[in-house]
Design an enzyme around this catalytic site. Sequence first.
Site, PDB file in Angstrom:
ATOM      1  N   LYS A   1       0.877  -1.182   0.000  1.00  0.00           N
ATOM      2  CA  LYS A   1       0.000   0.000   0.000  1.00  0.00           C
ATOM      3  C   LYS A   1       0.906   1.220   0.000  1.00  0.00           C
ATOM      4  CE  LYS A   1      -1.971   3.004   1.929  1.00  0.00           C
ATOM      5  NZ  LYS A   1      -1.804   4.428   1.517  1.00  0.00           N
TER       6      LYS A   1
ATOM      7  N   GLU B   1       9.150   1.344  11.349  1.00  0.00           N
ATOM      8  CA  GLU B   1      10.202   2.380  11.271  1.00  0.00           C
ATOM      9  C   GLU B   1       9.470   3.718  11.314  1.00  0.00           C
ATOM     10  OE1 GLU B   1      11.843   5.278  10.250  1.00  0.00           O
ATOM     11  OE2 GLU B   1      12.454   4.529   8.280  1.00  0.00           O
TER      12      GLU B   1
ATOM     13  N   CYS C   1      13.514  10.109   7.247  1.00  0.00           N
ATOM     14  CA  CYS C   1      13.374   9.550   8.597  1.00  0.00           C
ATOM     15  C   CYS C   1      14.652   9.734   9.395  1.00  0.00           C
ATOM     16  CB  CYS C   1      12.971   8.090   8.537  1.00  0.00           C
ATOM     17  SG  CYS C   1      13.783   7.170   7.241  1.00  0.00           S
TER      18      CYS C   1
ATOM     19  N   GLU D   1       9.668  15.488  15.540  1.00  0.00           N
ATOM     20  CA  GLU D   1      10.101  15.408  14.156  1.00  0.00           C
ATOM     21  C   GLU D   1       9.352  16.462  13.337  1.00  0.00           C
ATOM     22  OE1 GLU D   1      11.115  11.707  11.420  1.00  0.00           O
ATOM     23  OE2 GLU D   1       8.969  11.918  11.664  1.00  0.00           O
TER      24      GLU D   1
HETATM   25  O1  TXE Z   1       2.276   9.760   8.003  1.00  0.00           O
HETATM   26  P1  TXE Z   1       1.444   8.421   8.176  1.00  0.00           P
HETATM   27  P2  TXE Z   1       1.878  11.133   7.293  1.00  0.00           P
HETATM   28  C1  TXE Z   1       6.182  11.306   9.865  1.00  0.00           C
HETATM   29  C2  TXE Z   1       6.645  12.728   9.592  1.00  0.00           C
HETATM   30  C3  TXE Z   1       5.429  13.344   8.985  1.00  0.00           C
HETATM   31  C4  TXE Z   1       4.321  12.677   9.777  1.00  0.00           C
HETATM   32  C5  TXE Z   1       2.956  12.665   9.142  1.00  0.00           C
HETATM   33  O2  TXE Z   1       6.978  13.356  10.799  1.00  0.00           O
HETATM   34  O3  TXE Z   1       5.419  14.741   9.128  1.00  0.00           O
HETATM   35  O4  TXE Z   1       4.779  11.356   9.945  1.00  0.00           O
HETATM   36  O5  TXE Z   1       3.024  12.105   7.821  1.00  0.00           O
HETATM   37  C6  TXE Z   1      -0.432   5.052   5.691  1.00  0.00           C
HETATM   38  N1  TXE Z   1      -3.517   2.250   8.697  1.00  0.00           N
HETATM   39  N2  TXE Z   1       6.605  10.397   8.810  1.00  0.00           N
HETATM   40  O6  TXE Z   1       0.572  11.603   7.788  1.00  0.00           O
HETATM   41  O7  TXE Z   1       0.042   8.679   8.511  1.00  0.00           O
HETATM   42  C7  TXE Z   1      -0.394   6.200   4.713  1.00  0.00           C
HETATM   43  O8  TXE Z   1      -1.340   5.981   3.679  1.00  0.00           O
HETATM   44  C8  TXE Z   1      -2.585   1.857   7.825  1.00  0.00           C
HETATM   45  C9  TXE Z   1       7.876   9.759   9.016  1.00  0.00           C
HETATM   46  O9  TXE Z   1       2.016  10.975   5.828  1.00  0.00           O
HETATM   47  O10 TXE Z   1       2.230   7.595   9.137  1.00  0.00           O
HETATM   48  C10 TXE Z   1       1.035   6.138   4.235  1.00  0.00           C
HETATM   49  O11 TXE Z   1       1.152   5.110   3.259  1.00  0.00           O
HETATM   50  N3  TXE Z   1      -1.848   2.717   7.105  1.00  0.00           N
HETATM   51  C11 TXE Z   1       8.150   8.718   8.043  1.00  0.00           C
HETATM   52  C12 TXE Z   1       1.801   5.718   5.502  1.00  0.00           C
HETATM   53  O12 TXE Z   1       0.826   5.120   6.354  1.00  0.00           O
HETATM   54  C13 TXE Z   1      -2.070   4.030   7.268  1.00  0.00           C
HETATM   55  C14 TXE Z   1       7.595   8.793   6.708  1.00  0.00           C
HETATM   56  C15 TXE Z   1       2.465   6.853   6.263  1.00  0.00           C
HETATM   57  O13 TXE Z   1       1.477   7.754   6.717  1.00  0.00           O
HETATM   58  C16 TXE Z   1      -3.044   4.505   8.180  1.00  0.00           C
HETATM   59  C17 TXE Z   1       6.319   9.476   6.634  1.00  0.00           C
HETATM   60  C18 TXE Z   1      -3.787   3.555   8.912  1.00  0.00           C
HETATM   61  N4  TXE Z   1      -4.720   3.909   9.806  1.00  0.00           N
HETATM   62  C19 TXE Z   1       5.889  10.271   7.663  1.00  0.00           C
HETATM   63  N5  TXE Z   1      -3.010   5.860   8.144  1.00  0.00           N
HETATM   64  C20 TXE Z   1       9.449   7.995   8.153  1.00  0.00           C
HETATM   65  N6  TXE Z   1       9.608   7.181   9.188  1.00  0.00           N
HETATM   66  O14 TXE Z   1      10.298   8.106   7.296  1.00  0.00           O
HETATM   67  C21 TXE Z   1      -2.068   6.220   7.244  1.00  0.00           C
HETATM   68  N7  TXE Z   1      -1.500   5.119   6.708  1.00  0.00           N
END
Ligand code: TXE
Length: 491
Positions: A185, A260, A294, A393
């Site tokens: 996904k 992660e 990250c 972050e």
């Molecule tokens: O993250 P989400 P978001 C951090 C970073 C950023 C913040 C918000 O600080 O500003 O998170 O970003 C999927 N069940 N990182 O809102 O929600 C979503 O579709 C299953 C750090 O984009 O964590 C996407 O594919 N999946 C980071 C993925 O989760 C779900 C990288 C990430 O989204 C879901 C990204 C659910 N209920 C953001 N809700 C890193 N570690 O590098 C969302 N998703």
Amino acid sequence: MLQVPERYALFIDNEPVAPLSGDTLPVVDPSDGSTFAQMGRGGGADVDRAVRAARRAFDGSGTEPAAGPWGRLDAVDRGRLLRRWADLIDANREALARIESRDTGKPLGQARADAQALARYFEFYAGATDKLHGQTIPYRHGYTVLTLREPHGVTGHIVPWNYPMQIFGRSVGAALAAGNACVVKPAEDACLSLLEVARLAAEAGFPPGALNIVTGLGGEAGQALAGHPGIDHISFTGSPDTGRRVAQAAATHHCPVTLELGGKSPQLVFADADLEAALPVLVNAIVQNAGQTCSAGSRVLIEAPVYRRVLEMLAGRFAALRVGPGRDDLDLGPLVSQRQQQRVQDFLSQAHADRLEFAAQGTVVEHAPAGGFYQAPVLVAGVPPAHRLAQEEVFGPVLAATPFDDEAQAVAIANGTRYGLVAGIWTRDGARQLRLARQLRAGQVFVNNYGAGGGVELPFGGVGSSGYGREKGFEALYAFTSLKTVALRHG
Ligand code: TXE
């Protein structure tokens, strides 16, 4: 040459398929805010379809486990397929980079590096498929005991938008190498490159169902994937809150999870450090991908005697940084979305209200389109360790600088967040290098360099709110297998 079609489908059983609902989501160009394509809005029923395709590829239709066309493939043949896929990615590298740059906003040069890293992941794991051994264990007289490393079966992969190709590569590459069939996904903010990469997997000869992609919203397709009882392992990269939700959904059917969840990674600069060598690395660690990394080095802790000097050197470099559309290939592109831009601006407004010192700022080029999600990189000085800017972050190009008086204080500040992903140490003192490498709470520690998570061969992952489990390198292969102990009594 790959083309960007206007409508992107899901990818199941080696075919592009429309979501059952027929619904789509807009694909937005972060450089100007325009919608340039539509992607499928997959839901629970589409995830179910993809999981069933993967199960057929792995299990086949009979009762014998791992008897499907993918499940019964010899390890060496899995490796050959991965190698062919790597070559196809390499051959299409420029086109993939252009798609990734348009979809995420990242500068073309950085997107090219991502495409190269993706091919490298598959190359690395292609060579590992037939080297993943079990053991024989000395046991009592009359016994032979051995361990078998078996694939979990069907693995789910929830990929974020910051490095779609790299994060897909590290997790799907290892999962397929270990013999699992995959359902992916991608993030709603960036999924196009992965649909092209999946098409190349079919071209390389992967059997239908070995790799399936369901695009859609996190709360719909993502949530459905994490909770699907036909999934045997979930890998998630994203925020700590969503990671918790994914782990909770997976726990409903006792499904193992690798998380992660990002970080607030510190770089410690001591007075004896080679500052000329450190400076470009300190800047790149927060500027790369506009800080949406990250493992971004988002905190720099500087020993008091050189604090002002290092700050001035950093400020000079920050002031020279330029931000513009990804196609211009400047130092930074736009942020991925308006939401992310707002998030970064909220952090900066608070820092401003708290009267923190804005030591330097880069420039958004004049011709950058008004509707784009641009954010100039900012160096904020004198950030108290307890301040939100030093604790949370930002996921944007904001570097928080904090002075320290001695080694013990440096370690206390570095370890004083809920995260623990990566840390950097800059010193010429060999004993201190080793001492701190042990004392710092992080999954990776770099001494006189900073890998920003790079290195396909290097195990990667966090502690605390940065998550658990390890990806990359050989460690990832262990995570994508389940160990079976077989004890034979033969007398
Ligand atoms: O993250 P989400 P978001 C951090 C970073 C950023 C913040 C918000 O600080 O500003 O998170 O970003 C999927 N069940 N990182 O809102 O929600 C979503 O579709 C299953 C750090 O984009 O964590 C996407 O594919 N999946 C980071 C993925 O989760 C779900 C990288 C990430 O989204 C879901 C990204 C659910 N209920 C953001 N809700 C890193 N570690 O590098 C969302 N998703």
